[in-house]
Write a protein that holds these residues in place. Structure first.
Motif, PDB file in Angstrom:
ATOM      1  N   LEU A 193      47.261 -85.601   8.159  1.00 13.61           N
ATOM      2  CA  LEU A 193      48.247 -85.323   7.957  1.00 13.61           C
ATOM      3  C   LEU A 193      48.181 -83.194   8.203  1.00 13.61           C
ATOM      4  CD1 LEU A 193      50.021 -86.393   5.463  1.00 13.61           C
ATOM      5  CD2 LEU A 193      49.510 -86.961   7.317  1.00 13.61           C
ATOM      6  N   ALA A 194      46.648 -82.833   8.092  1.00 11.82           N
ATOM      7  CA  ALA A 194      46.429 -81.982   8.164  1.00 11.82           C
ATOM      8  C   ALA A 194      46.758 -81.090   9.536  1.00 11.82           C
ATOM      9  CB  ALA A 194      45.386 -81.378   7.949  1.00 11.82           C
ATOM     10  N   PRO A 195      47.032 -80.212  10.155  1.00  9.44           N
ATOM     11  CA  PRO A 195      47.405 -79.804  11.787  1.00  9.44           C
ATOM     12  C   PRO A 195      45.987 -79.702  12.347  1.00  9.44           C
ATOM     13  CG  PRO A 195      47.694 -77.351   9.801  1.00  9.44           C
ATOM     14  CD  PRO A 195      47.211 -78.874   9.047  1.00  9.44           C
ATOM     15  N   ALA A 196      46.239 -80.013  13.846  1.00 10.59           N
ATOM     16  CA  ALA A 196      44.479 -79.606  14.294  1.00 10.59           C
ATOM     17  C   ALA A 196      43.781 -77.818  14.242  1.00 10.59           C
ATOM     18  CB  ALA A 196      45.306 -80.545  15.573  1.00 10.59           C
ATOM     19  N   GLY A 197      42.367 -78.396  14.495  1.00 11.31           N
ATOM     20  CA  GLY A 197      41.388 -77.185  14.226  1.00 11.31           C
ATOM     21  C   GLY A 197      40.396 -77.138  13.325  1.00 11.31           C
TER      22      GLY A 197
END
Length: 265
Positions: free
Chosen positions: A229-233
């Motif tokens: 679920l974490a944002p891309a990066g």
């Protein structure tokens, strides 16, 4: 019952007066005369001139014991009524009141009434800063309150009590604190931080838990979910790689999702 209690209070011999009031508490409680029971409790607390503090404390201890013998539903209603009465002279009956609060909190917790349980536990710890060094029970209670607030989706309440607990513990070795902090990050949708914190709970097993299962596999699963679920990066990519390479993840039911997301990073 009010008239009978007034007669008891006029007894000139203090020993007999105390014994009569004690018997009245027990008999009204055992017979189910709850209104009469509350009348007796109320007059013990309010009739300061006729019931000296030491006698009143002993009698309220009897009342506390009788409350805790009642059925759970009755304990919740009568226990709260007794707490309201005791508030008139809170300083005199702190021990008895806190014993009742703890029992009511436990009943609510067993029924998964998380916010009500947290409220009763919070009342026990309300003056913690004024009582010198806290006991281990005090600290455990702070963490339990945070746990209960998290269960009721009150993240702000959980953070407040985690901050209070942090002042008294070594956070790196307190497993319950670390789990609650990870849950706070998850609830605030800080998924990258939550994933890292959950994963650390599966590799660094320091400390025992009093609030959660000792099985670290649940935190591995939560780490994977938060990483997905974490944002891309870069932070997410590193976490994904770490999880994908961890053989334990292959046994998770949604490993295929992890594998697919990892291949697309």
């Amino acid at each position: 019952m009010e008239h009978q209690v007034e007669i008891m209070l006029q007894e000139p011999d203090l020993v007999f007066r105390e014994e009569n009031l004690r018997r009245a508490l027990i008999e009204t409680a055992e017979s189910g005369d709850l209104e009469g029971f509350l009348v007796v409790v109320g007059r013990i607390v309010s009739a300061v001139a006729m019931v000296p503090p030491a006698v009143a404390m002993r009698l309220i201890s009897v009342a506390q014991t009788e409350v805790m013998r009642m059925e759970n539903d009755t304990q919740l209603s009568i226990g709260q009524e007794v707490l309201t009465i005791l508030q008139q002279r809170a300083a005199n009956f702190e021990i008895q009141a806190n014993t009742i609060r703890e029992r009511l909190a436990l009943i609510h917790e067993e029924r998964e009434n998380w916010s009500q349980a947290a409220a009763y536990y919070s009342a026990i710890n309300s003056d913690l800063g004024n009582r010198g060094d806290p006991t281990e029970d005090d600290i455990d209670r702070l963490l339990r309150i945070a746990f209960l607030f998290l269960n009721s989706d009150d993240v702000a309440g959980a953070e407040e009590f985690l901050m209070r607990a942090k002042s008294y513990i070594k956070v790196e070795v307190n497993r319950d604190y670390r789990i609650c902090q990870a849950r706070v990050q998850e609830a605030k949708k800080a998924f990258s931080n939550a994933a890292q914190q959950f994963y650390s709970l599966t590799t660094d097993l320091q400390g025992a838990t009093k609030l959660y299962s000792a099985d670290p596999s649940q935190w591995l699963a939560r780490a994977v979910i938060c990483a997905i679920l974490a944002p891309a990066g870069e932070q997410r990519s590193k976490m994904m790689s770490k999880l994908y390479q961890d053989e334990r993840c292959r046994g998770l039911e949604f490993f295929n999702v992890l594998e697919r997301v990892h291949s697309q990073k």
